[in-house]
Design a protein around this motif. Sequence first.
Motif, PDB file in Angstrom:
ATOM      1  N   SER A 175       0.968  -1.197  -0.095  1.00  0.00           N
ATOM      2  CA  SER A 175      -0.024   0.010   0.108  1.00  0.00           C
ATOM      3  C   SER A 175       0.792   1.183  -0.127  1.00  0.00           C
ATOM      4  CB  SER A 175      -0.725  -0.033   1.170  1.00  0.00           C
ATOM      5  OG  SER A 175      -1.494   1.310   1.307  1.00  0.00           O
ATOM      6  N   ASN A 176       0.553   2.307  -0.619  1.00  0.00           N
ATOM      7  CA  ASN A 176       1.304   3.588  -0.725  1.00  0.00           C
ATOM      8  C   ASN A 176       0.903   4.471   0.795  1.00  0.00           C
ATOM      9  OD1 ASN A 176       2.639   3.215  -2.954  1.00  0.00           O
ATOM     10  ND2 ASN A 176       0.873   4.219  -4.096  1.00  0.00           N
ATOM     11  N   ARG A 177      -0.034   3.894   1.638  1.00  0.00           N
ATOM     12  CA  ARG A 177      -0.191   4.547   2.790  1.00  0.00           C
ATOM     13  C   ARG A 177       0.528   4.005   3.839  1.00  0.00           C
ATOM     14  NH1 ARG A 177      -5.961   4.427   5.863  1.00  0.00           N
ATOM     15  NH2 ARG A 177      -5.508   5.351   8.040  1.00  0.00           N
ATOM     16  N   ILE A 178       1.987   4.694   4.312  1.00  0.00           N
ATOM     17  CA  ILE A 178       3.187   4.361   4.892  1.00  0.00           C
ATOM     18  C   ILE A 178       2.367   4.668   6.430  1.00  0.00           C
ATOM     19  CG2 ILE A 178       5.230   4.552   5.648  1.00  0.00           C
ATOM     20  CD1 ILE A 178       4.592   3.537   2.798  1.00  0.00           C
ATOM     21  N   ILE A 179       2.716   3.557   7.461  1.00  0.00           N
ATOM     22  CA  ILE A 179       2.549   3.799   8.846  1.00  0.00           C
ATOM     23  C   ILE A 179       3.714   4.103   9.696  1.00  0.00           C
ATOM     24  CG2 ILE A 179       1.449   2.623  10.923  1.00  0.00           C
ATOM     25  CD1 ILE A 179      -0.463   3.088   8.552  1.00  0.00           C
ATOM     26  N   SER A 180       4.675   3.235   9.441  1.00  0.00           N
ATOM     27  CA  SER A 180       5.981   3.510  10.115  1.00  0.00           C
ATOM     28  C   SER A 180       7.034   2.868   9.353  1.00  0.00           C
ATOM     29  CB  SER A 180       5.790   2.755  11.443  1.00  0.00           C
ATOM     30  OG  SER A 180       5.870   1.421  11.244  1.00  0.00           O
ATOM     31  N   LEU A 181       8.445   3.541   9.694  1.00  0.00           N
ATOM     32  CA  LEU A 181       9.460   2.972   9.133  1.00  0.00           C
ATOM     33  C   LEU A 181      10.552   2.531  10.219  1.00  0.00           C
ATOM     34  CD1 LEU A 181       9.863   5.693   6.333  1.00  0.00           C
ATOM     35  CD2 LEU A 181       9.000   3.459   5.922  1.00  0.00           C
ATOM     36  N   THR A 182      11.368   1.467   9.774  1.00  0.00           N
ATOM     37  CA  THR A 182      12.593   0.978  10.914  1.00  0.00           C
ATOM     38  C   THR A 182      13.665   0.420  10.160  1.00  0.00           C
ATOM     39  OG1 THR A 182      10.709   0.309  12.474  1.00  0.00           O
ATOM     40  CG2 THR A 182      13.047  -0.519  12.692  1.00  0.00           C
ATOM     41  N   VAL A 183      14.808   0.962  10.432  1.00  0.00           N
ATOM     42  CA  VAL A 183      16.254   0.540  10.025  1.00  0.00           C
ATOM     43  C   VAL A 183      16.657  -0.428  10.969  1.00  0.00           C
ATOM     44  CG1 VAL A 183      18.175   1.015   8.835  1.00  0.00           C
ATOM     45  CG2 VAL A 183      16.399   2.315   8.398  1.00  0.00           C
ATOM     46  N   THR A 184      17.060  -1.568  10.560  1.00  0.00           N
ATOM     47  CA  THR A 184      17.634  -2.575  11.306  1.00  0.00           C
ATOM     48  C   THR A 184      19.353  -2.737  11.278  1.00  0.00           C
ATOM     49  OG1 THR A 184      18.156  -4.300   9.690  1.00  0.00           O
ATOM     50  CG2 THR A 184      15.844  -4.460  10.789  1.00  0.00           C
ATOM     51  N   ARG A 185      19.781  -3.106  12.164  1.00  0.00           N
ATOM     52  CA  ARG A 185      21.467  -3.129  12.102  1.00  0.00           C
ATOM     53  C   ARG A 185      22.169  -3.684  11.138  1.00  0.00           C
ATOM     54  NH1 ARG A 185      22.917  -7.715  16.700  1.00  0.00           N
ATOM     55  NH2 ARG A 185      21.695  -9.440  16.070  1.00  0.00           N
TER      56      ARG A 185
END
Length: 243
Positions: free
Chosen positions: A92-102
């Motif tokens: 979906s183009n509706r983004i909720i959250s972003l996280t980058v891992t180690r």
Amino acid sequence: MGKAARVASFAASVLLAAVWCPIVFALNPRLDVSQYAHTAWRVGDGSLPGAVVAIAQTPDGYLWLGTGDGLLKFDGIKATPWQPPSGEALPSNRIISLTVTRHGALWISTYRALASWRDGRLTSYQGPEPSCGIPIVCDADPRVHDLSRGAALALFRIVQEALANAVKHSQATRIAVGLSRAADEVTLTVSDNGVGFDRSRLTTSGGLGLITMRERAGQLNGKFEFNSASGRGTTIKVVVPFR
């Protein structure tokens, strides 16, 4: 880089500065902020297609901005809409959250499902359709952001199976997902306030779902617990080593 890692990195930088530098200067309080170079990017002037609801930085230095209209890649000068490889698309183009891992993977939570972007590869992880109509409340400890990709994927699959079972069988009006870390262990819980059931009356499909979740936990050297009773809802708990 996860939130905890960013905080640790910042703290380490401050400590090194204090140790190696005789004096550390901040902004001169006697000067107005307007005297420093700065640039603003606004939705109103067309710089952004929508309000930014999430932001993360990958090891290559790019900032990723999540909006209700898609994902943007920011190079320090301008933000451009990010396009996945030909023939692929975000859930979906509706983004909720972003996280980058180690490990440098960008995890993208969208309205419909989860996706990850790493080394030029986009992977989508489909979950229950939002049309199921059951509110799902999530509570995740930020200290689990550095969980390895393999462990994170296994836990995601367990959540996926547990949610599918709850949506199909529980008649619940609320589902709660929790992810926490204590010492060297990560605990995952999925619980609902549905009708519950007698374990002795498990159908073949329901029993296979529990077996699959138990096996996934075992592959991580973890423990799997299942608790349910007629009229008292269902709770699934998985405890695995942090790695």
